[in-house]
Each structure stands twice: as C-alpha cells, then as structure tokens.
Design a protein around this motif. Structure first.
Motif, PDB file in Angstrom:
ATOM      1  N   VAL A  82     212.814  98.476 159.710  1.00 22.61           N
ATOM      2  CA  VAL A  82     213.221  97.775 158.468  1.00 22.61           C
ATOM      3  C   VAL A  82     213.421  96.274 158.494  1.00 22.61           C
ATOM      4  CG1 VAL A  82     215.206  98.254 157.036  1.00 22.61           C
ATOM      5  CG2 VAL A  82     214.458 100.235 158.141  1.00 22.61           C
ATOM      6  N   ALA A  83     213.799  95.945 159.651  1.00 23.21           N
ATOM      7  CA  ALA A  83     214.031  94.490 159.540  1.00 23.21           C
ATOM      8  C   ALA A  83     212.629  93.682 159.642  1.00 23.21           C
ATOM      9  CB  ALA A  83     214.754  93.872 160.982  1.00 23.21           C
ATOM     10  N   VAL A  84     211.596  94.164 160.197  1.00 20.85           N
ATOM     11  CA  VAL A  84     210.366  93.560 159.886  1.00 20.85           C
ATOM     12  C   VAL A  84     209.700  93.758 158.251  1.00 20.85           C
ATOM     13  CG1 VAL A  84     207.636  93.651 160.257  1.00 20.85           C
ATOM     14  CG2 VAL A  84     209.733  93.898 162.395  1.00 20.85           C
ATOM     15  N   ALA A  85     210.054  94.773 158.028  1.00 20.07           N
ATOM     16  CA  ALA A  85     209.752  94.740 156.544  1.00 20.07           C
ATOM     17  C   ALA A  85     210.475  93.786 155.591  1.00 20.07           C
ATOM     18  CB  ALA A  85     209.899  96.321 156.039  1.00 20.07           C
ATOM     19  N   VAL A  86     211.760  93.533 155.917  1.00 20.27           N
ATOM     20  CA  VAL A  86     212.512  92.634 155.077  1.00 20.27           C
ATOM     21  C   VAL A  86     212.174  91.416 155.630  1.00 20.27           C
ATOM     22  CG1 VAL A  86     214.765  91.818 154.664  1.00 20.27           C
ATOM     23  CG2 VAL A  86     214.400  94.369 155.029  1.00 20.27           C
ATOM     24  N   TRP A  87     211.852  91.023 156.817  1.00 22.82           N
ATOM     25  CA  TRP A  87     211.353  89.779 156.912  1.00 22.82           C
ATOM     26  C   TRP A  87     210.115  89.299 156.640  1.00 22.82           C
ATOM     27  CZ3 TRP A  87     209.661  88.167 162.816  1.00 22.82           C
ATOM     28  CH2 TRP A  87     209.582  86.626 162.715  1.00 22.82           C
ATOM     29  N   VAL A  88     209.146  90.467 156.329  1.00 21.78           N
ATOM     30  CA  VAL A  88     207.694  89.823 155.937  1.00 21.78           C
ATOM     31  C   VAL A  88     208.037  89.486 154.283  1.00 21.78           C
ATOM     32  CG1 VAL A  88     205.524  90.934 155.216  1.00 21.78           C
ATOM     33  CG2 VAL A  88     206.415  91.330 157.556  1.00 21.78           C
ATOM     34  N   GLY A  89     208.795  90.472 153.778  1.00 19.65           N
ATOM     35  CA  GLY A  89     209.248  90.126 152.309  1.00 19.65           C
ATOM     36  C   GLY A  89     209.934  88.905 152.119  1.00 19.65           C
ATOM     37  N   ALA A  90     210.835  88.781 152.886  1.00 20.30           N
ATOM     38  CA  ALA A  90     211.642  87.218 152.776  1.00 20.30           C
ATOM     39  C   ALA A  90     210.934  86.052 152.901  1.00 20.30           C
ATOM     40  CB  ALA A  90     212.746  87.428 153.941  1.00 20.30           C
ATOM     41  N   ARG A  91     209.762  85.996 153.722  1.00 18.18           N
ATOM     42  CA  ARG A  91     208.811  85.218 153.906  1.00 18.18           C
ATOM     43  C   ARG A  91     208.270  84.725 152.647  1.00 18.18           C
ATOM     44  NH1 ARG A  91     206.575  83.174 158.491  1.00 18.18           N
ATOM     45  NH2 ARG A  91     204.696  83.394 157.660  1.00 18.18           N
ATOM     46  N   ARG A  92     208.204  85.507 151.764  1.00 11.57           N
ATOM     47  CA  ARG A  92     207.588  85.190 150.383  1.00 11.57           C
ATOM     48  C   ARG A  92     208.528  84.627 149.215  1.00 11.57           C
ATOM     49  NH1 ARG A  92     204.611  88.035 153.817  1.00 11.57           N
ATOM     50  NH2 ARG A  92     202.533  88.600 153.112  1.00 11.57           N
ATOM     51  N   THR A  93     209.694  84.440 149.810  1.00 10.27           N
ATOM     52  CA  THR A  93     210.824  83.916 148.868  1.00 10.27           C
ATOM     53  C   THR A  93     210.880  82.209 149.454  1.00 10.27           C
ATOM     54  OG1 THR A  93     212.822  84.258 150.593  1.00 10.27           O
ATOM     55  CG2 THR A  93     211.879  86.059 149.007  1.00 10.27           C
ATOM     56  N   GLY A  94     211.914  81.831 148.559  1.00  8.14           N
ATOM     57  CA  GLY A  94     212.007  80.032 148.896  1.00  8.14           C
ATOM     58  C   GLY A  94     213.109  79.997 149.932  1.00  8.14           C
ATOM     59  N   ALA A  95     213.780  81.055 150.190  1.00  6.73           N
ATOM     60  CA  ALA A  95     214.932  80.791 151.367  1.00  6.73           C
ATOM     61  C   ALA A  95     214.849  82.095 152.309  1.00  6.73           C
ATOM     62  CB  ALA A  95     216.039  81.047 150.796  1.00  6.73           C
TER      63      ALA A  95
END
Length: 268
Positions: A82-95
C-alpha cells in the motif's frame, strides 16, 4: 531470532499478498525513485501503520477478510504494497512527500481509532504508563541526537532527519519495552531482548532499576553507532544510504508504535 506470534496467512491471502509485493517491487524497479531524508520522514506514519494494524489483529477487531493481511509477518508485506502504491501516485503530484505523509497519517488513524475504541469499550484504556514511555523516548532521543549534532556535526548533517528518526524509533522501542516489562507486567517476545533482560535481572541493580534499563542502553548505543557508520554511505550513495536508514528506522519505530498502542488499550 523472530518474536513469537508469527503465522503464515491462509493460502488465498498469501497468494494475493505475494502478487502485490511482486507488483510493488516491479513498480519501484521501473520508477527508480530517489530517496532523501524528507522521504524517509514521510514514510514514518507507514512504519507505524503496520504495527497498529497488527495490534488490531491481536485484539480481534478487524473484519474477517482483512485480518489475514494484518497478521505477522504478513502485515509488513501488506503495508509495503500500500505504501509503494501511494508513493508512486504521490510522485505525480506537486508535493510528493506531503501527500505520502498525509495519506500515511490518515491511514494510521484508522487502526488506532479501532484499537482505542476496543480499549474504551472494554474498560482497558490505560494511557499513563505508555505516555511516560513516549516521553522517556523523546527525552532520550533528543539527548542522543543533540550530542551527535555537537560532536559529529558533519555526520549529523549527512544523515539529517532520517538519522534522527532512527534514533527516535529505537528509543521508543526501548523505552516502551522497558515500561511494559518493568511496570505493566508484559513479557518480551523477542528472544534476543529476553536474553538482555534476563542478564539485567541477574545484576544487583535489578531490585531497584528493574531489567529494562540495560535494554534501553544497548538499543541507544546500537542506534547511534549504526547512524554514524552509515553517514559516509549516505554521502557516497544517498538513495541506498537513506534506504538503509529507512529500514533500520522501521525496525525500531514499528515495534515501538506497537508497544505504545497495545499497552494503552490492552493493559494486563
């Protein structure tokens, strides 16, 4: 040297979990994200999340479909996926670090709320001693980190917040374990920790100081020593160095968070 209570989840859940881990590792291999001390700090709530979920598994308050994924050691794999999935998605954001930390805190609040509700409902909520353990951990970590920043300035600057998290995580594990054993009557599950405490119990200081003080001393010395040893590695290979620091921080912060929550909601 694993603690007791480790179980293998049912085969269907294990297959799903292994598939998720493979996908997560493949995603990391494709993305090849860099790590900084801010990223390691953003993962701190996720390090505690697995432990909080395991407490809920121990208390039996999770839905049947979710429970196998929160057993130990399956919970570590579940949290990783779950953490990796969120991290991968978070890298597409500005923060990305803020998103990673924010989602982690939100996710952490769910098992904590479930555990606290259990403790409140059954009249087992007893936050005094765990809170004292947390305060002790904060004090010990602050002393160690301040000393490191004054005596090893360049090393402290190199490891940054990730190094401080390692020291705090292991201080929390040590302090809460000592409180659990000496004040609350909990037993220590990890064999190596039991050996240290048994040795402390054989010393003349045991009737006065208990057995947890030696475990605290050993954990802090090891944590500070490892952080200092990894400082050069972080300077030479930041991503790999911070990855190691993140792993070592999780080894301390995870059990510490587990102790803190379990002792609060399930006092003996």
């Amino acid at each position: 040297m694993l603690p007791s209570g480790f179980t293998v989840p049912p085969l269907p859940a294990l297959a799903v979990l292994l598939a998720g881990v493979v996908v997560a590792v493949a995603a990391l291999a494709r993305e090849r994200p860099s790590l900084t001390d801010r990223t390691v700090l953003a993962f701190a709530p996720w390090m505690a999340l697995g432990s909080a979920a395991y407490v809920c598994h121990q208390l039996g308050v999770l839905p049947t479909a979710v429970a196998p994924f929160a057993s130990a050691p399956a919970v570590y794999g579940s949290t990783f996926v779950v953490a990796v999935a969120v991290w991968v998605g978070a890298r597409r954001t500005g923060a990305p670090t803020r998103v990673l930390a924010g989602v982690g805190l939100l996710a952490l609040s769910l098992p904590v709320a479930l555990a606290v509700r259990y403790g409140t409902r059954d009249g087992l909520l007893a936050p005094l001693w765990p809170s004292l353990g947390l305060l002790m951990a904060c004090f010990l970590a602050a002393v160690c980190w301040t000393g490191m920043r004054r005596l090893r300035v360049e090393d402290a600057r190199a490891v940054g917040g990730a190094g401080a998290l390692v020291i705090f995580g292991h201080a929390l594990d040590a302090a809460t374990t000592a409180v659990g054993v000496d004040a609350l009557g909990f037993g220590e599950q990890t064999p190596l920790s039991r050996v240290i405490m048994q040795f402390a119990g054989s010393l003349p200081t045991a009737p006065v100081l208990g057995v947890g003080w030696l475990f605290i001393a050993v954990k802090l010395v090891l944590a500070v020593g490892i952080v200092l040893l990894l400082a050069d590695y972080v300077r030479e290979a930041p991503t790999e160095g911070y990855l190691l620091l993140a792993f070592i921080a999780a080894v301390g912060l995870g059990p510490g968070a587990h102790n803190l929550l379990l002792f609060t909601v399930a006092s003996p």
